[in-house]
Design an enzyme around this catalytic site. Structure first.
Site, PDB file in Angstrom:
ATOM      1  N   HIS A   1      12.119 -26.213  11.495  1.00 49.18           N
ATOM      2  CA  HIS A   1      11.378 -26.801  10.365  1.00 49.18           C
ATOM      3  C   HIS A   1      12.407 -27.239   9.321  1.00 49.18           C
ATOM      4  CE1 HIS A   1       8.186 -27.911   7.891  1.00 49.18           C
ATOM      5  NE2 HIS A   1       7.548 -26.774   7.708  1.00 49.18           N
TER       6      HIS A   1
ATOM      7  N   ARG B   1       9.290 -30.184  -1.395  1.00 51.58           N
ATOM      8  CA  ARG B   1       9.165 -30.914  -0.138  1.00 51.58           C
ATOM      9  C   ARG B   1       9.169 -32.421  -0.424  1.00 51.58           C
ATOM     10  NH1 ARG B   1       6.665 -28.592   4.299  1.00 51.58           N
ATOM     11  NH2 ARG B   1       7.070 -30.628   5.267  1.00 51.58           N
TER      12      ARG B   1
ATOM     13  N   ASP C   1       7.402 -15.744   5.925  1.00 48.44           N
ATOM     14  CA  ASP C   1       6.537 -16.733   6.551  1.00 48.44           C
ATOM     15  C   ASP C   1       5.422 -15.982   7.274  1.00 48.44           C
ATOM     16  OD1 ASP C   1       5.547 -19.157   7.542  1.00 48.44           O
ATOM     17  OD2 ASP C   1       6.921 -19.202   9.244  1.00 48.44           O
TER      18      ASP C   1
ATOM     19  N   ARG D   1       5.435 -34.474  13.311  1.00 46.39           N
ATOM     20  CA  ARG D   1       5.131 -33.039  13.281  1.00 46.39           C
ATOM     21  C   ARG D   1       4.481 -32.710  14.623  1.00 46.39           C
ATOM     22  NH1 ARG D   1       4.098 -29.145   9.067  1.00 46.39           N
ATOM     23  NH2 ARG D   1       2.407 -27.692   9.539  1.00 46.39           N
TER      24      ARG D   1
ATOM     25  N   GLN E   1      11.600 -28.312   5.556  1.00 44.78           N
ATOM     26  CA  GLN E   1      11.248 -27.190   4.692  1.00 44.78           C
ATOM     27  C   GLN E   1      12.495 -26.496   4.164  1.00 44.78           C
ATOM     28  OE1 GLN E   1       7.943 -25.901   3.772  1.00 44.78           O
ATOM     29  NE2 GLN E   1       9.371 -25.039   2.275  1.00 44.78           N
TER      30      GLN E   1
ATOM     31  N   CYS F   1       6.915 -20.660   2.691  1.00 46.66           N
ATOM     32  CA  CYS F   1       6.672 -22.075   2.983  1.00 46.66           C
ATOM     33  C   CYS F   1       5.195 -22.438   2.947  1.00 46.66           C
ATOM     34  CB  CYS F   1       7.295 -22.451   4.326  1.00 46.66           C
ATOM     35  SG  CYS F   1       6.598 -21.594   5.752  1.00 46.66           S
TER      36      CYS F   1
END
Length: 321
Positions: A128, A295, A227, A101, A131, A267
């Protein structure tokens, strides 16, 4: 060369479907596969703040019989104290996979080039993708299964230039979705990402579009996603960034334009009263807690799938670069 997952279009439509079907299998039986039994180690590196990513990857690796070797990227100073290439060659000789990450997409691309083991993008500034696998699995769970994904209308409302928008475009097009991005005109997706998504959609029967009208974006949608308006690293821009996004808040009035049975995704972390109202986030159409759980299952499926692929000279999917 091992297979990597650095951006959403690293999986073909057929491969994405395999991973999603395996996600469902892991959801039904969390120990359906244990490819890391031994235990084998997986390096999980965090350069950015994390909650869901750390919980889901470390739990998932352990449930597959492995050992999650969590590394503080800031302490390691990857790319500063040592080059990404040197770190990749050190870590890659000792673990079965690397999850990272981080910030620039170039960093994870270099890690993959040098590591010798599968590398997974757990979030970069550009994408991402883990996700989006979770979001597709959540959509499948609530809207008829993996085989029913193609043809669904997926509306994302918010910052069209961020990593979530980019991954929704690529991952959604790969799944055959009709992806709509509703964003202020000043925050469009990267042109090359939009062009790549259009190319994928042409082969899967999906479509992609961008509009600065949030009402048009969600009209008749099966799924509405949003988001945060201020991504990590943009905190100093919060006051100037938020104003143009106010009309794009996913509240009850905006959601009313979607299908009556539309589901709502976020998310997380969510900022109630900004990109989404508390009423919608906590309402009956919100499936964000399922989304967060998925996830775990999606990333287990992805790792299991990657580890099962033979090492070979694998060219990037056609049109990938």
């Amino acid at each position: 060369m091992p297979r990597h997952f650095l951006r959403d279009d690293d999986l073909s439509p057929a491969e994405q479907k395999e991973v999603l079907e395996l996600t469902v299998a892991f959801r039904e039986d969390r120990h359906v596969r244990t490819p890391l039994a031994g235990p084998q180690s997986v390096a999980v590196i965090f350069d950015k703040p994390t909650l869901r990513t750390q919980v889901s990857f470390t739990t998932g690796i352990a449930e597959m019989g492995g050992y999650p070797l969590v590394l503080d990227g800031n302490l390691a100073q990857i790319g500063t104290r040592e080059s990404v290439a040197d770190v990749a060659r050190v870590i890659g000789r000792q673990v079965s996979a690397i999850v990272w990450r981080t910030y620039g997409q170039d960093r994870i691309e270099e890690m993959a080039e040098r590591s010798g083991v599968p590398v997974v993008n757990a979030l970069t500034d550009d994408f991402h993708p883990c996700q989006i696998l979770a979001d597709l699995a959540t959509t499948a769970l609530h809207r008829g299964g993996v085989d029913a994904l193609a043809g669904q209308t997926f509306a994302y409302v918010g910052d069209g230039s961020n990593n979530m928008a980019h991954s929704y475009l690529l991952g959604g097009a790969t799944a055959g979705l009709h992806v709509r991005i509703g964003t202020p005109a000043a925050y469009p997706p990267a042109p090359e990402i939009l062009a790549r998504a259009e190319e994928i959609a042409a082969s899967t029967g999906g479509s992609v579009s961008v509009t600065d009208d949030p009402v048009a974006a969600v009209s008749g949608a099966d799924v509405v996603a949003t988001d945060t308006w201020v991504s990590m690293g943009q905190e100093s821009e919060a006051s100037e960034r938020e104003k143009p996004f106010v009309p794009f808040q996913v509240d009850a009035a905006l959601l009313a334009g979607a299908r009556p049975d539309a589901i709502v995704l976020h998310c997380l972390p969510a900022y109630r009263g900004k990109e989404i109202s508390a009423e919608v986030l906590e309402g009956p159409q919100s499936v964000v807690w399922d989304e967060a759980e998925h996830r775990l299952h999606a990333q287990k499926a992805l790792l299991a799938w990657l580890l099962a692929q033979p090492d070979e000279d694998v060219a990037a999917p056609e049109g990938r670069r």
